[in-house]
Design a protein around this motif. Structure first.
Motif, PDB file in Angstrom:
ATOM      1  N   LYS A  52      14.074  22.711   3.622  1.00  0.00           N
ATOM      2  CA  LYS A  52      14.526  24.010   3.078  1.00  0.00           C
ATOM      3  C   LYS A  52      16.039  24.144   3.181  1.00  0.00           C
ATOM      4  N   GLY A  53      16.561  23.885   4.384  1.00  0.00           N
ATOM      5  CA  GLY A  53      17.984  24.098   4.633  1.00  0.00           C
ATOM      6  C   GLY A  53      18.868  23.168   3.830  1.00  0.00           C
ATOM      7  N   SER A  54      18.482  21.872   3.770  1.00  0.00           N
ATOM      8  CA  SER A  54      19.272  20.905   3.000  1.00  0.00           C
ATOM      9  C   SER A  54      19.253  21.266   1.521  1.00  0.00           C
ATOM     10  N   THR A  55      18.073  21.651   1.019  1.00  0.00           N
ATOM     11  CA  THR A  55      17.938  22.009  -0.396  1.00  0.00           C
ATOM     12  C   THR A  55      18.795  23.234  -0.708  1.00  0.00           C
ATOM     13  N   LEU A  56      18.739  24.236   0.178  1.00  0.00           N
ATOM     14  CA  LEU A  56      19.562  25.440  -0.005  1.00  0.00           C
ATOM     15  C   LEU A  56      21.046  25.063  -0.007  1.00  0.00           C
ATOM     16  N   ALA A  57      21.451  24.182   0.914  1.00  0.00           N
ATOM     17  CA  ALA A  57      22.866  23.782   0.991  1.00  0.00           C
ATOM     18  C   ALA A  57      23.314  23.105  -0.302  1.00  0.00           C
TER      19      ALA A  57
END
Length: 424
Positions: A52-57
């Motif tokens: 989730k976090g990498s995709t959001l970044a």
């Protein structure tokens, strides 16, 4: 301790449980605050177990390259709470955060509310008061009953890979967990789906179909794959050749694919896709530490020092694949975990790529797994293991014993946050 830290400390006591999945308390508070969640710039809502976090970044990097101002809400934080709330690209200033928290604490008037609910209300209030072009919201836990799931009409929803985690809250089977993640799907709102196991995909697709949400599914509507020297993304609009993502690890190719599919769904093209894979910043995800006290200790013996906060079985597999793809060096792990995690499941893939594990307890964390228990779990999956009193001691003794090795601190985002704080 800053003023906002003091308020956050107080808030911890307002509800007996750290996690209590329900939206009633939050809706009451948001209503009293004038429903700021209905006054946000277009929202991209992201659920999933991993990535989730990498995709959001990466989505943020693409949007910002297009000159867009982007709000972002992520969790947990690593070094400072302020990392969770980005206002039009910049971390929320301390004076604004403490003013928001003071207002919300007063409006809540001591009624039961969890820490995450209250901080989510603070993010919505902050976002509604600042102009931006997009709002990126990362689900805290699950989806259906997560505090972020109060935005009635997002512009886009995204579900990253679903795997088994948080079974005490989300269910024991992949289908049950996928059902909780699929709770963010909204009627008629397009949904981007990362590569999934069949059991999860069936649940997600069934719900999207029932709600008339247009599907943008990996392997059907878009494809992302590594190729020599880079990666390729393909969808109905055509093919884009790209460098490998700047975030390390083979799994980041599928996260990049998801981010690019999301950017395409929002109407962006190849330039934004390039920025997504080259400009994303996401600390403690296979991050090579470049300076600081711990790095100095490692470098005296020619060692590399890496940091990763992944903590479930899928995270262990991703780290193992990343290490296997790197230029060859002996790998030694420094590992601290929470007692709520599947420790053997996380460590099993790492046993194939690491020479040893030094277990530590996570300092100041009441849910830490004792170092001895992590050591025993490592031994049970065939990893040579010892314990150490703290991370600095572990780095020192490993560097001395194994000059030129690759040292990886891993097992928990809480441990990663402490390392980033202490390392300076």
């Amino acid at each position: 301790m800053s003023h906002s830290d003091a308020i956050l400390q107080r808030v911890m006591g307002l509800h007996p449980k750290v996690i209590d999945l329900s939206l009633d308390r939050l809706m009451r508070l948001l209503d009293a605050l004038g429903n700021p969640q209905d006054q946000l710039p277009p929202v991209v809502h992201i659920a999933g177990t991993n990535g989730k976090g990498s995709t959001l970044a990466m989505i943020r990097a693409g949007l910002e390259a297009a000159g867009k101002r982007v709000h972002a809400y992520t969790s947990p934080h690593l070094a400072r709470f302020h990392e969770r709330i980005r206002l039009a690209g910049a971390l929320i200033p301390e004076d604004e955060l403490s003013a928001l928290l003071t207002e919300i604490e007063a409006v809540n008037a001591g009624q039961p509310i969890t820490f995450f609910e209250l901080t989510t209300a603070a993010a919505f209030l902050a976002f509604s008061g600042h102009e931006a072009d997009y709002t990126l919201l990362e689900v805290g836990l699950g989806g259906r009953l997560d505090a972020t799931n109060v935005v009635a009409r997002p512009a886009l929803t995204v579900i990253t890979p679903v795997s088994i985690d948080h079974t005490q809250f989300l269910g024991d089977t992949l289908a049950q967990i996928a059902g909780e993640k699929a709770g963010i799907i909204k009627r008629g709102v397009p949904l981007v789906v990362s590569p999934q196991q069949d059991e999860a995909l069936q649940v997600i697709e069934a719900r999207a179909t029932r709600l008339g949400a247009p599907l943008i599914v990996a392997g059907q509507h878009w494809h992302a794959a590594p190729e020599p020297g880079g990666m390729v993304f393909q969808d109905d609009h055509g093919l884009i050749d790209l460098p490998l993502p700047n975030l390390a690890g083979p799994h980041q190719v599928e996260n990049a694919g998801t981010a690019i599919a999301a950017l395409r769904a929002l109407g962006f093209g190849a330039a934004e896709a390039l920025a997504a894979v080259t400009k994303a910043e996401w600390p403690a995800r296979m991050q090579r530490l470049g300076h600081g006290r711990l790095v100095e200790i490692a470098q005296t013996q020619g060692c590399e020092l890496w940091l990763d906060g992944g903590h479930n079985a899928a995270g262990g597999q991703a780290i193992a694949a990343t290490l296997a793809a790197m230029p060859k060096r002996p790998v030694h792990l420094i590992c601290g975990m929470l007692n709520t995690k599947d420790v053997a499941g996380y460590l099993r893939p790492l046993a194939r790529v690491a020479q040893s594990l030094t277990a530590v307890s996570i300092p100041g964390e009441e849910n830490t797994l004792p170092a001895e228990a992590t050591k025993n779990a490592a031994a049970s999956v065939g990893l040579q293991a010892t314990t150490s009193d703290d991370v600095a001691d572990a780095v020192q003794s490993l560097a001395t014993a194994h000059p030129g090795a690759r040292l990886l601190i891993c097992g928990s985002l809480y441990l990663a946050g402490q390392v980033l704080r202490d390392n300076g």
